[in-house]
Scaffold this motif. Sequence first.
Motif, PDB file in Angstrom:
ATOM      1  N   MET A   1      -6.253 -12.638  -3.656  1.00 12.54           N
ATOM      2  CA  MET A   1      -5.082 -11.638  -3.671  1.00 12.54           C
ATOM      3  C   MET A   1      -5.732 -10.986  -2.563  1.00 12.54           C
ATOM      4  N   SER A   2      -7.514 -11.189  -2.087  1.00 10.15           N
ATOM      5  CA  SER A   2      -8.154  -9.897  -1.518  1.00 10.15           C
ATOM      6  C   SER A   2      -7.093  -9.925  -0.012  1.00 10.15           C
ATOM      7  N   LEU A   3      -6.831 -11.283   0.093  1.00 13.38           N
ATOM      8  CA  LEU A   3      -6.102 -11.205   1.689  1.00 13.38           C
ATOM      9  C   LEU A   3      -5.188 -10.793   1.634  1.00 13.38           C
ATOM     10  N   THR A   4      -4.065 -11.167   0.751  1.00 13.76           N
ATOM     11  CA  THR A   4      -2.599 -10.568   0.508  1.00 13.76           C
ATOM     12  C   THR A   4      -2.643  -9.294   0.726  1.00 13.76           C
ATOM     13  N   ILE A   5      -3.584  -8.607  -0.175  1.00 12.17           N
ATOM     14  CA  ILE A   5      -3.396  -6.551   0.400  1.00 12.17           C
ATOM     15  C   ILE A   5      -4.017  -6.476   0.799  1.00 12.17           C
ATOM     16  N   MET A   6      -5.063  -7.115   1.944  1.00 11.28           N
ATOM     17  CA  MET A   6      -5.364  -6.922   3.406  1.00 11.28           C
ATOM     18  C   MET A   6      -3.925  -6.855   4.643  1.00 11.28           C
ATOM     19  N   LYS A   7      -2.711  -8.150   3.919  1.00 10.28           N
ATOM     20  CA  LYS A   7      -2.221  -7.667   4.691  1.00 10.28           C
ATOM     21  C   LYS A   7      -1.025  -6.911   4.421  1.00 10.28           C
ATOM     22  N   PHE A   8      -0.319  -7.012   3.037  1.00  9.18           N
ATOM     23  CA  PHE A   8       0.012  -6.290   2.844  1.00  9.18           C
ATOM     24  C   PHE A   8      -0.481  -4.254   3.781  1.00  9.18           C
ATOM     25  N   MET A   9      -1.794  -3.908   3.792  1.00  7.48           N
ATOM     26  CA  MET A   9      -1.961  -2.816   3.950  1.00  7.48           C
ATOM     27  C   MET A   9      -2.248  -3.131   4.852  1.00  7.48           C
ATOM     28  N   THR A  10      -1.792  -3.603   5.843  1.00  7.89           N
ATOM     29  CA  THR A  10      -1.938  -3.884   7.239  1.00  7.89           C
ATOM     30  C   THR A  10      -0.248  -2.957   7.816  1.00  7.89           C
ATOM     31  N   LEU A  11       0.574  -4.337   6.936  1.00 13.74           N
ATOM     32  CA  LEU A  11       1.830  -3.476   7.322  1.00 13.74           C
ATOM     33  C   LEU A  11       2.322  -2.189   6.520  1.00 13.74           C
ATOM     34  N   SER A  12       2.035  -2.203   5.621  1.00 10.02           N
ATOM     35  CA  SER A  12       2.125  -0.388   5.040  1.00 10.02           C
ATOM     36  C   SER A  12       1.170   0.611   6.609  1.00 10.02           C
ATOM     37  N   ALA A  68      -8.803   2.200   4.347  1.00  8.16           N
ATOM     38  CA  ALA A  68      -8.761   1.694   3.850  1.00  8.16           C
ATOM     39  C   ALA A  68      -9.276   0.256   3.735  1.00  8.16           C
ATOM     40  N   ILE A  69      -8.270  -0.238   4.659  1.00  8.18           N
ATOM     41  CA  ILE A  69      -8.679  -1.659   5.279  1.00  8.18           C
ATOM     42  C   ILE A  69      -9.729  -2.028   6.310  1.00  8.18           C
ATOM     43  N   ARG A  70     -10.069  -0.693   6.791  1.00  6.72           N
ATOM     44  CA  ARG A  70     -11.282  -0.937   7.643  1.00  6.72           C
ATOM     45  C   ARG A  70     -12.504  -1.467   6.308  1.00  6.72           C
ATOM     46  N   LEU A  71     -12.506  -0.828   4.851  1.00  8.01           N
ATOM     47  CA  LEU A  71     -13.326  -1.053   4.341  1.00  8.01           C
ATOM     48  C   LEU A  71     -13.667  -2.107   3.346  1.00  8.01           C
ATOM     49  N   GLY A  72     -12.213  -2.153   3.206  1.00  9.92           N
ATOM     50  CA  GLY A  72     -12.172  -4.215   2.761  1.00  9.92           C
ATOM     51  C   GLY A  72     -10.921  -4.047   1.231  1.00  9.92           C
ATOM     52  N   PRO A  73     -11.029  -5.317   0.690  1.00 10.21           N
ATOM     53  CA  PRO A  73     -10.291  -4.828  -1.020  1.00 10.21           C
ATOM     54  C   PRO A  73     -10.410  -3.825  -1.866  1.00 10.21           C
ATOM     55  N   ALA A  74     -11.872  -3.905  -2.120  1.00  8.42           N
ATOM     56  CA  ALA A  74     -11.303  -3.053  -3.253  1.00  8.42           C
ATOM     57  C   ALA A  74     -11.643  -1.368  -2.793  1.00  8.42           C
ATOM     58  N   ALA A  75     -11.730  -0.861  -1.676  1.00  6.38           N
ATOM     59  CA  ALA A  75     -10.607   0.006  -1.381  1.00  6.38           C
ATOM     60  C   ALA A  75      -9.491  -0.073  -0.936  1.00  6.38           C
ATOM     61  N   CYS A  76      -8.814  -0.595  -0.679  1.00  4.67           N
ATOM     62  CA  CYS A  76      -7.194  -1.026  -0.445  1.00  4.67           C
ATOM     63  C   CYS A  76      -7.127  -0.537  -1.892  1.00  4.67           C
ATOM     64  N   VAL A  77      -7.424  -1.219  -3.016  1.00  7.24           N
ATOM     65  CA  VAL A  77      -6.874  -1.676  -4.174  1.00  7.24           C
ATOM     66  C   VAL A  77      -7.127   0.141  -4.683  1.00  7.24           C
ATOM     67  N   GLU A  78      -8.479   0.812  -4.516  1.00  9.05           N
ATOM     68  CA  GLU A  78      -7.760   2.779  -4.250  1.00  9.05           C
ATOM     69  C   GLU A  78      -7.235   3.502  -4.101  1.00  9.05           C
ATOM     70  N   PHE A  79      -7.276   2.618  -2.849  1.00 13.29           N
ATOM     71  CA  PHE A  79      -5.630   3.644  -2.358  1.00 13.29           C
ATOM     72  C   PHE A  79      -3.918   3.737  -2.701  1.00 13.29           C
ATOM     73  N   CYS A  80      -3.681   1.954  -2.940  1.00 16.54           N
ATOM     74  CA  CYS A  80      -2.720   1.678  -4.188  1.00 16.54           C
ATOM     75  C   CYS A  80      -2.896   2.501  -5.488  1.00 16.54           C
ATOM     76  N   LYS A  81      -3.569   2.921  -5.539  1.00 13.62           N
ATOM     77  CA  LYS A  81      -3.788   3.003  -7.206  1.00 13.62           C
ATOM     78  C   LYS A  81      -3.538   5.368  -6.845  1.00 13.62           C
ATOM     79  N   MET A  82      -3.988   5.536  -5.610  1.00 16.91           N
ATOM     80  CA  MET A  82      -3.545   7.128  -5.612  1.00 16.91           C
ATOM     81  C   MET A  82      -2.276   7.475  -4.205  1.00 16.91           C
ATOM     82  N   ASN A  83      -2.070   6.202  -3.642  1.00  9.05           N
ATOM     83  CA  ASN A  83      -0.743   7.025  -3.016  1.00  9.05           C
ATOM     84  C   ASN A  83       0.180   6.082  -4.142  1.00  9.05           C
ATOM     85  N   PHE A  84       0.486   5.473  -5.028  1.00  5.28           N
ATOM     86  CA  PHE A  84       1.924   5.328  -5.547  1.00  5.28           C
ATOM     87  C   PHE A  84       2.169   6.962  -5.579  1.00  5.28           C
ATOM     88  N   ILE A  85       1.869   7.495  -6.690  1.00  5.78           N
ATOM     89  CA  ILE A  85       2.777   8.916  -6.893  1.00  5.78           C
ATOM     90  C   ILE A  85       3.355   9.246  -5.865  1.00  5.78           C
TER      91      ILE A  85
END
Length: 119
Positions: A1-12, A68-85
Amino acid sequence: MSLTIMKFMTLSYCIAASYGAATLFVPWPMANTFMFPAAAAASEEGFIAFKFILAATLIGWANGKYQAIRLGPAACVEFCKMNFIPAAILVYASASVGAWDTPVWAAMTACYVYFGYVA
């Protein structure tokens, strides 16, 4: 999952950064046709005044994604939680005017929810 979220965040990140850069350099007729936030300015004069604020916002959004990408998968998860609104608000706004890119923003929002709360 961590590679997938990193790819998504890079695209985003690439989408937000390219929209921000395009806002600065795209002429009004093209911006009015292809970029929902730019079209919200409603006139060329309004767009000229509005484009710097919009570009700064989009580039700032891209910077948050980069960090978030630079800080890793856990930061990306937190970014996604806040960014969906704010992403959901963008989907609503673009859909309300029939913008062509509404499906892009809707897919991004769905990914924010998935990576932030489901995966």
